[in-house]
Design an enzyme around this catalytic site. Structure first.
Site, PDB file in Angstrom:
ATOM      1  N   GLU A  23       1.030  -1.190   0.081  1.00 44.88           N
ATOM      2  CA  GLU A  23       0.045   0.102  -0.006  1.00 44.88           C
ATOM      3  C   GLU A  23       0.953   1.258  -0.111  1.00 44.88           C
ATOM      4  O   GLU A  23       0.798   1.972   0.870  1.00 44.88           O
ATOM      5  CB  GLU A  23      -0.956   0.015   1.254  1.00 44.88           C
ATOM      6  CG  GLU A  23      -1.950  -1.167   1.077  1.00 44.88           C
ATOM      7  CD  GLU A  23      -2.926  -1.080   2.085  1.00 44.88           C
ATOM      8  OE1 GLU A  23      -4.176  -1.530   2.116  1.00 44.88           O
ATOM      9  OE2 GLU A  23      -2.484  -0.275   3.413  1.00 44.88           O
TER      10      GLU A  23
ATOM     11  N   GLU B 183      -6.609  -7.510  -0.513  1.00 42.83           N
ATOM     12  CA  GLU B 183      -7.043  -7.295   0.885  1.00 42.83           C
ATOM     13  C   GLU B 183      -8.507  -7.032   0.612  1.00 42.83           C
ATOM     14  O   GLU B 183      -8.770  -6.088  -0.123  1.00 42.83           O
ATOM     15  CB  GLU B 183      -6.434  -6.339   1.492  1.00 42.83           C
ATOM     16  CG  GLU B 183      -4.929  -6.681   2.003  1.00 42.83           C
ATOM     17  CD  GLU B 183      -4.508  -5.361   2.837  1.00 42.83           C
ATOM     18  OE1 GLU B 183      -5.164  -4.776   3.357  1.00 42.83           O
ATOM     19  OE2 GLU B 183      -3.265  -5.205   2.988  1.00 42.83           O
TER      20      GLU B 183
END
Length: 704
Positions: free
Chosen positions: A168, A327
């Site tokens: 991320e 995710e």
């Protein structure tokens, strides 16, 4: 060091990781696994439960740098060797992380100069994630050494089938105002503009005496006081630079790993949802072997619609190839002000929705819910209450379903395109964040979401496509709040419409160019007047509404809709244009807008344009798009109670149908359905119809 010219227009070839079965194929299923946060006595039980849930892949060691390198001169791979071996022997493939998302505390203590700096000069201290500068040569040196050692040790390991670089990027370091960033920004400007005078021209630096005489005078746009306004042109360039700096760092990590084990695909997880746009993912998507995304649901009635909108853009970034959901959550997260849990059936429905929009691997954060730390109350596949729980039972049910779809041949199929495209641009989203606009209540990404949902409300599923990619094959193209457009973009639109395309442009589109310079001659001014010519309108001012004492805070239109924020004051329309709606009523008269055109249709070449010169809420936008004046916007009008998506193969197609409503709805089975693979929260009725409960879904196969 930072490379301002990193990347190219060429995309890395698409490569997909193998599973550890005989064919290597099937849908991936699993999640982030953090065995180093648990005693080894738990590991065998984890493997047992993974097999029970039909998990076939996990992402490993994402935040494990301190366990791999507990001190500068000590390396410990033994625990990682053991868990990779256990997973592989159980048939569970490993997506191995570079472990560099956050450094160990000893590194921060020894080298505090790697910490990011905020706009006001505050140092972002260690203790959370991504507390590092992408332009730090010190941090890069340490991070690349970790990448090298991991690749040398596990590059030939048959159980490691993919690499997960970083995590991320931009979550906590999307911007950095440190001295390292300043040096790199100067280099970026030198590479972009060549001559410092070109910088002054691009930034309109004559305003407020901001001209520089050398690249060494360029500063990052730090905090300048509570009432100060940053130069929007410079701010936009700095945001671009920050995205490029992170991408350059990722590419350096990737290249170290690829140089040692070139045969295994490499990815990193994007963060695409309609509440965030940290970096320019259109540029990033060229630098991964397969696109991956993290998506967390938006609670409320927009839940499914927002998921579909975000996933459509991810599919656009993937350029039609399958992508990986790295995710999402089994239920509630812990990082929002209000953390709603998922209702019965939503875990399955959400996962299937991601699959419908192109995800060939479904993964959660995380496998086992943490006992401690900042994410202890973030849901997981194995919750605090253990395996005898509703959540884990649903996790197992999803594993069975994905196995069925994988065995049926879904992997590698492509999402069937719509004939309507909504265009996305990171530049446009960043531009709407400027504090120097007529209103600060603009958002390009939220505008896309509203148009997407309005189209669903009339039974049309649109695709969300990056502006930089190929969208010319669509029948209709929509530009919501695309504030900034380059001249080349406008010429591309003109060619599209002239050759028979249909373009819909809204109120805050095409006001400034890529340097944040306002187009002159009237609104919208981009393209040297070409955009106005296409739309057949010319505006002189912008009327902004809000909660001002004694003033009307809305304006009505002649078609019964209402505008509450922004109205372009259109003073002339082309002779061959049709005014679809105008401002009308007491509020319009008070604001001197009575009779001013609000929505205009205009033929241009072989095609046509629609101009929506004001904001409309969701219901009003749907009524306008569904009106007779817009009757030809799409030929794919369907049932607005459902989202329907097809994934095509050479041998047929997979048809996904999702209930959008909060109450049960019925549908007649499609005669083309040769096999119904799944009826989730459905029941067959005596009249032959199928009733889908809330969160209900159907997956069927069409034969050829």
């Amino acid at each position: 060091m930072y490379d301002a010219q990193a990347g190219s227009n060429a995309c890395r070839p698409f490569r997909w990781p193998n599973l550890l079965n005989d064919s290597g194929r099937g849908l991936g299923y699993g999640g982030d696994y953090n065995p180093d946060q648990w005693p080894e006595s738990v590991w065998d039980d984890d493997i047992r439960l993974m097999r029970q849930a039909r998990v076939n892949m996990v992402s490993l060691a994402i935040f494990s740098w301190d366990r791999i390198q507990p001190s500068e001169d000590v390396w410990d791979f033994d625990w990682l060797d053991r868990i990779i071996d256990k997973l592989g022997k159980a048939g569970i493939a490993v997506d191995l992380a570079s472990a560099t998302a956050s450094a160990p505390m000893w590194l921060y203590a020894k080298h505090p100069e790697v910490l990011p700096v905020e706009a006001d000069g505050t140092v972002v201290h260690a203790g959370s994630r991504q507390s590092w500068r992408p332009t730090s040569p010190v941090y890069r040196q340490y991070a690349l050494e970790v990448c090298r050692r991991l690749a040398e040790r596990y590059g030939d390991n048959p159980y490691v089938t993919a690499w997960h670089v970083g995590n991320e990027y931009g979550w906590n370091n999307a911007v950095d105002y440190s001295p390292d960033a300043q040096r790199a920004f100067r280099e970026w400007c030198r590479e972009r503009y060549g001559d410092v005078q070109h910088v002054n021209e691009a930034w309109g630096a004559a305003f407020w005496s901001q001209e520089v005489r050398s690249f060494d005078e360029i500063d990052v746009p730090r905090h300048m006081g509570n009432d100060a306004m940053a130069n929007p042109s410079k701010q936009l360039d700095f945001t671009r630079f920050c995205s490029d700096a992170l991408r350059t760092f990722y590419m350096a990590e990737r290249d170290v790993i690829a140089s040692i084990c070139p045969d295994k695909p490499i990815t990193t997880n994007f963060m695409v949802s309609t509440d965030q746009c940290a970096v320019d993912y259109a540029a990033w998507s060229k630098e991964v072997d397969f696109v991956s995304n993290d998506h967390y649901f938006t609670a409320g009635e927009a839940h499914l619609d927002e998921l579909a909108c975000s996933d459509s853009l991810v599919s656009g970034f993937a350029d039609g190839n399958p992508w990986c959901l790295l995710e999402h959550s089994t239920s509630a997260v812990q990082w929002k002000p209000i953390n709603s849990r998922k209702r019965s059936g939503e875990l399955m429905r959400d996962a299937l929705s991601h699959v419908a929009f192109g995800a060939d691997s479904i993964n959660f954060f995380q496998w086992r819910q943490s006992r401690s730390g900042a994410e202890a109350f973030h849901s997981a596949m194995v919750p605090h209450a253990g395996e005898n729980t509703t959540v884990f039972n649903e996790v197992c049910e999803l594993g069975k379903t994905l196995r069925i779809l994988g065995d049926a041949g879904l992997q590698g199929s492509t999402v069937r395109p719509s004939d309507v495209a909504i265009l996305f641009s990171a530049d446009a989203e960043w531009a709407t964040r400027s504090q120097t606009l007529p209103t600060t209540r603009l958002s390009h990404w939220h505008g896309i979401r509203e148009w997407y949902r309005a189209l669903l409300d009339i039974g049309v599923r649109a695709d969300v496509v990056p502006l930089a990619q190929d969208w010319e094959g669509y029948r209709t193209v929509i530009l919501p709040t695309m504030l900034t457009l380059a001249d080349a973009d406008v010429r591309r639109f003109a060619a599209f419409v002239q050759s028979g395309g249909r373009m819909v442009v809204d109120y805050a589109t095409g006001l400034v160019d890529e340097s944040f310079h306002v187009g002159l001659g009237g609104y919208p001014g981009c393209g040297g007047g070409l955009l106005r010519e296409m739309l057949g309108v010319r505006g002189e001012e912008i009327n902004i509404l809000g909660p001002v004492d004694g003033e009307f805070d809305l304006v009505r239109l002649s078609n019964g809709t209402v505008s509450r924020l922004w109205q372009n004051v259109v003073t002339s329309v082309a002779d061959d244009a049709t005014v679809v709606a105008y401002y009308d009523g007491v509020e319009a008269r008070e604001w001197e807008l009575q009779g001013v055109p609000a929505i205009v249709r205009h033929p241009y070449g072989e095609g046509e344009t629609y101009y929506v010169g004001c904001d409309l809420n969701l219901d009003d936008l749907a009524s306008v798009i569904g009106s007779e004046a817009f009757a030809e916007v799409s030929a794919q009008v369907g049932d607005p109670r459902f989202i329907r998506v097809a994934r095509d193969t050479e041998c047929g197609s997979f048809d996904f149908l999702f209930n959008r409503q909060s109450q049960p709805v019925t549908v007649k089975p499609d005669p083309a359905w040769a096999t119904v693979l799944l009826e989730h929260r459905c029941r067959r009725l005596d009249d032959g119809t199928i009733e889908l409960d809330r969160n209900g879904a159907i997956v069927a196969m069409d034969g050829v």
